[in-house]
Design a protein around this motif. Structure first.
Motif, PDB file in Angstrom:
ATOM      1  N   GLU A  64       0.852  -1.189   0.000  1.00  0.00           N
ATOM      2  CA  GLU A  64       0.000   0.000   0.000  1.00  0.00           C
ATOM      3  C   GLU A  64       0.892   1.246   0.000  1.00  0.00           C
ATOM      4  O   GLU A  64       1.659   1.467   0.932  1.00  0.00           O
ATOM      5  CB  GLU A  64      -0.903  -0.014   1.232  1.00  0.00           C
ATOM      6  CG  GLU A  64      -1.989   1.053   1.219  1.00  0.00           C
ATOM      7  CD  GLU A  64      -2.899   0.961   2.435  1.00  0.00           C
ATOM      8  OE1 GLU A  64      -3.991   1.558   2.412  1.00  0.00           O
ATOM      9  OE2 GLU A  64      -2.512   0.284   3.404  1.00  0.00           O
ATOM     10  N   VAL A  65       0.800   2.034  -1.075  1.00  0.00           N
ATOM     11  CA  VAL A  65       1.667   3.205  -1.224  1.00  0.00           C
ATOM     12  C   VAL A  65       0.813   4.462  -1.387  1.00  0.00           C
ATOM     13  O   VAL A  65      -0.419   4.400  -1.408  1.00  0.00           O
ATOM     14  CB  VAL A  65       2.614   3.043  -2.427  1.00  0.00           C
ATOM     15  CG1 VAL A  65       3.474   1.806  -2.262  1.00  0.00           C
ATOM     16  CG2 VAL A  65       1.834   2.967  -3.745  1.00  0.00           C
ATOM     17  N   ILE A  66       1.500   5.620  -1.532  1.00  0.00           N
ATOM     18  CA  ILE A  66       0.831   6.919  -1.581  1.00  0.00           C
ATOM     19  C   ILE A  66       0.763   7.432  -3.014  1.00  0.00           C
ATOM     20  O   ILE A  66       1.742   7.368  -3.761  1.00  0.00           O
ATOM     21  CB  ILE A  66       1.573   7.938  -0.700  1.00  0.00           C
ATOM     22  CG1 ILE A  66       1.599   7.449   0.752  1.00  0.00           C
ATOM     23  CG2 ILE A  66       0.917   9.319  -0.781  1.00  0.00           C
ATOM     24  CD1 ILE A  66       2.477   8.296   1.650  1.00  0.00           C
ATOM     25  N   GLN A  67      -0.389   7.951  -3.374  1.00  0.00           N
ATOM     26  CA  GLN A  67      -0.583   8.604  -4.669  1.00  0.00           C
ATOM     27  C   GLN A  67      -1.167   9.994  -4.430  1.00  0.00           C
ATOM     28  O   GLN A  67      -2.091  10.144  -3.618  1.00  0.00           O
ATOM     29  CB  GLN A  67      -1.534   7.791  -5.551  1.00  0.00           C
ATOM     30  CG  GLN A  67      -1.745   8.371  -6.936  1.00  0.00           C
ATOM     31  CD  GLN A  67      -2.766   7.569  -7.739  1.00  0.00           C
ATOM     32  OE1 GLN A  67      -3.915   7.401  -7.306  1.00  0.00           O
ATOM     33  NE2 GLN A  67      -2.356   7.046  -8.871  1.00  0.00           N
ATOM     34  N   VAL A  82      -3.803  13.282  -0.921  1.00  0.00           N
ATOM     35  CA  VAL A  82      -3.199  11.970  -1.118  1.00  0.00           C
ATOM     36  C   VAL A  82      -4.252  10.890  -0.920  1.00  0.00           C
ATOM     37  O   VAL A  82      -5.293  11.107  -0.301  1.00  0.00           O
ATOM     38  CB  VAL A  82      -2.030  11.736  -0.131  1.00  0.00           C
ATOM     39  CG1 VAL A  82      -0.848  12.622  -0.451  1.00  0.00           C
ATOM     40  CG2 VAL A  82      -2.479  11.956   1.314  1.00  0.00           C
ATOM     41  N   LYS A  83      -3.957   9.731  -1.470  1.00  0.00           N
ATOM     42  CA  LYS A  83      -4.789   8.550  -1.228  1.00  0.00           C
ATOM     43  C   LYS A  83      -3.898   7.318  -1.304  1.00  0.00           C
ATOM     44  O   LYS A  83      -2.764   7.381  -1.795  1.00  0.00           O
ATOM     45  CB  LYS A  83      -5.927   8.449  -2.250  1.00  0.00           C
ATOM     46  CG  LYS A  83      -5.477   8.122  -3.665  1.00  0.00           C
ATOM     47  CD  LYS A  83      -6.677   7.944  -4.579  1.00  0.00           C
ATOM     48  CE  LYS A  83      -6.242   7.550  -5.992  1.00  0.00           C
ATOM     49  NZ  LYS A  83      -7.416   7.351  -6.885  1.00  0.00           N
ATOM     50  N   SER A  84      -4.400   6.205  -0.804  1.00  0.00           N
ATOM     51  CA  SER A  84      -3.628   4.969  -0.812  1.00  0.00           C
ATOM     52  C   SER A  84      -4.022   4.117  -2.012  1.00  0.00           C
ATOM     53  O   SER A  84      -5.195   4.050  -2.382  1.00  0.00           O
ATOM     54  CB  SER A  84      -3.863   4.176   0.483  1.00  0.00           C
ATOM     55  OG  SER A  84      -5.221   3.748   0.548  1.00  0.00           O
ATOM     56  N   LYS A  97       5.435   4.299   1.565  1.00  0.00           N
ATOM     57  CA  LYS A  97       4.297   3.481   1.975  1.00  0.00           C
ATOM     58  C   LYS A  97       3.254   4.335   2.701  1.00  0.00           C
ATOM     59  O   LYS A  97       3.561   5.370   3.277  1.00  0.00           O
ATOM     60  CB  LYS A  97       4.778   2.333   2.868  1.00  0.00           C
ATOM     61  CG  LYS A  97       5.691   1.364   2.129  1.00  0.00           C
ATOM     62  CD  LYS A  97       6.116   0.214   3.018  1.00  0.00           C
ATOM     63  CE  LYS A  97       7.022  -0.744   2.259  1.00  0.00           C
ATOM     64  NZ  LYS A  97       7.459  -1.873   3.105  1.00  0.00           N
ATOM     65  N   TRP A  98       2.022   3.862   2.657  1.00  0.00           N
ATOM     66  CA  TRP A  98       0.909   4.604   3.244  1.00  0.00           C
ATOM     67  C   TRP A  98       1.108   4.810   4.748  1.00  0.00           C
ATOM     68  O   TRP A  98       0.640   5.797   5.312  1.00  0.00           O
ATOM     69  CB  TRP A  98      -0.401   3.884   2.968  1.00  0.00           C
ATOM     70  CG  TRP A  98      -1.592   4.605   3.508  1.00  0.00           C
ATOM     71  CD1 TRP A  98      -2.365   4.249   4.570  1.00  0.00           C
ATOM     72  CD2 TRP A  98      -2.130   5.844   3.033  1.00  0.00           C
ATOM     73  NE1 TRP A  98      -3.353   5.177   4.777  1.00  0.00           N
ATOM     74  CE2 TRP A  98      -3.240   6.159   3.840  1.00  0.00           C
ATOM     75  CE3 TRP A  98      -1.789   6.704   1.988  1.00  0.00           C
ATOM     76  CZ2 TRP A  98      -4.006   7.310   3.650  1.00  0.00           C
ATOM     77  CZ3 TRP A  98      -2.555   7.848   1.793  1.00  0.00           C
ATOM     78  CH2 TRP A  98      -3.643   8.140   2.613  1.00  0.00           C
ATOM     79  N   THR A  99       1.800   3.903   5.402  1.00  0.00           N
ATOM     80  CA  THR A  99       2.042   4.048   6.834  1.00  0.00           C
ATOM     81  C   THR A  99       2.950   5.244   7.139  1.00  0.00           C
ATOM     82  O   THR A  99       3.045   5.667   8.286  1.00  0.00           O
ATOM     83  CB  THR A  99       2.680   2.766   7.394  1.00  0.00           C
ATOM     84  OG1 THR A  99       3.869   2.458   6.644  1.00  0.00           O
ATOM     85  CG2 THR A  99       1.709   1.594   7.294  1.00  0.00           C
ATOM     86  N   VAL A 101       2.576   8.288   5.669  1.00  0.00           N
ATOM     87  CA  VAL A 101       1.931   9.477   5.123  1.00  0.00           C
ATOM     88  C   VAL A 101       2.081  10.691   6.041  1.00  0.00           C
ATOM     89  O   VAL A 101       2.253  11.824   5.566  1.00  0.00           O
ATOM     90  CB  VAL A 101       0.440   9.188   4.813  1.00  0.00           C
ATOM     91  CG1 VAL A 101      -0.346   8.897   6.089  1.00  0.00           C
ATOM     92  CG2 VAL A 101      -0.181  10.341   4.040  1.00  0.00           C
TER      93      VAL A 101
END
Length: 234
Positions: A64-67, A82-84, A97-99, A101
């Motif tokens: 799960e990454v950041i966009q 941002v979103k995952s 990674k989303w963690t 953010v």
């Protein structure tokens, strides 16, 4: 007497081989077995099954990454834009990674990042770098002192408005109303409502101007007499 003769004659009759009846097949000789070909076939089956298994495992190895959802200008934080998203893990790509953010929101973009881009570590830095000969000036603008829809990346002209003016190196004009302080300033940051839970009637804006113009812009802002105007080309 005749019966015995016939019987005796039958005993001396030679036994002839029995011929197969018409339509019957002769027994086929046993086939020659080829163990090498059989082993090769088994090996190919195993290799194919192993390859299919690896593809399934790679497809399931996702992170799960950041966009970013909107354009992020140079020197700007991602804020809440941002979103995952889930992507295949790749050790060759430095995904954020989303963690992470919350830590990312403390960093600044090195250059423009367009909406829909997957974030990687090389896109951000801890501090915004100001080019030589430039200065970063923060303003707190009231409604009417800035154009609607102003955003990071815009180019604006900076005016001092009111009963008195001050000298700006870009204009060489003093003591007049609506004095041009800077003819071209780059908007590097505009605070949005989503960036903070604290309500304010002022809009925080950060400009990058020539170092020689920084004092005049700061003084006008402190007096509440600064106004921004979008210039053609935005």
């Amino acid at each position: 007497m005749k019966i015995q003769e016939r019987t005796g004659a039958g005993n001396h009759r030679s036994a002839a081989p029995v011929q197969p009846a018409m339509g019957e097949r002769l027994p086929a000789p046993p086939r020659e077995r080829k163990p090498a070909l059989a082993a090769l076939a088994v090996l190919l089956i195993l290799v194919g099954a192993l390859g299919a298994t690896m593809l399934v495992l790679r497809a399931g190895d996702r992170i799960e990454v950041i966009q970013v959802t909107d354009d992020i200008q140079a020197g700007q934080s991602v804020g809440n834009h941002v979103k995952s998203v889930m992507v295949a893990d790749d050790s060759g790509v430095n995904y954020i990674k989303w963690t992470q953010v919350n830590a990312l929101k403390k960093l600044k973009a090195k250059s423009t990042i367009y909406g829909g881009t997957l974030v990687i570590g090389e896109m951000f830095e801890a501090r915004q770098s100001v080019p030589a000969g430039k200065a970063s000036v923060g303003l707190a603008l009231k409604e009417g002192q800035y154009p609607a829809g102003i955003k990071a990346g815009d180019t604006v002209a900076v005016y001092r408005v009111g009963d008195s003016g001050t000298t700006g190196s870009s204009s060489s004009t003093t003591g007049t109303s609506d004095t041009l302080l800077v003819d071209q300033a780059n908007v590097t940051f505009v605070k949005t409502a989503s960036d903070s839970t604290i309500s304010s009637t002022n809009l925080p804006v950060t400009l990058t101007v020539d170092s020689a113009d920084a004092a005049a812009v700061t003084q006008a802002s402190a007096a509440g007499e600064v106004a921004l105007v979008l210039i053609p080309g935005n």
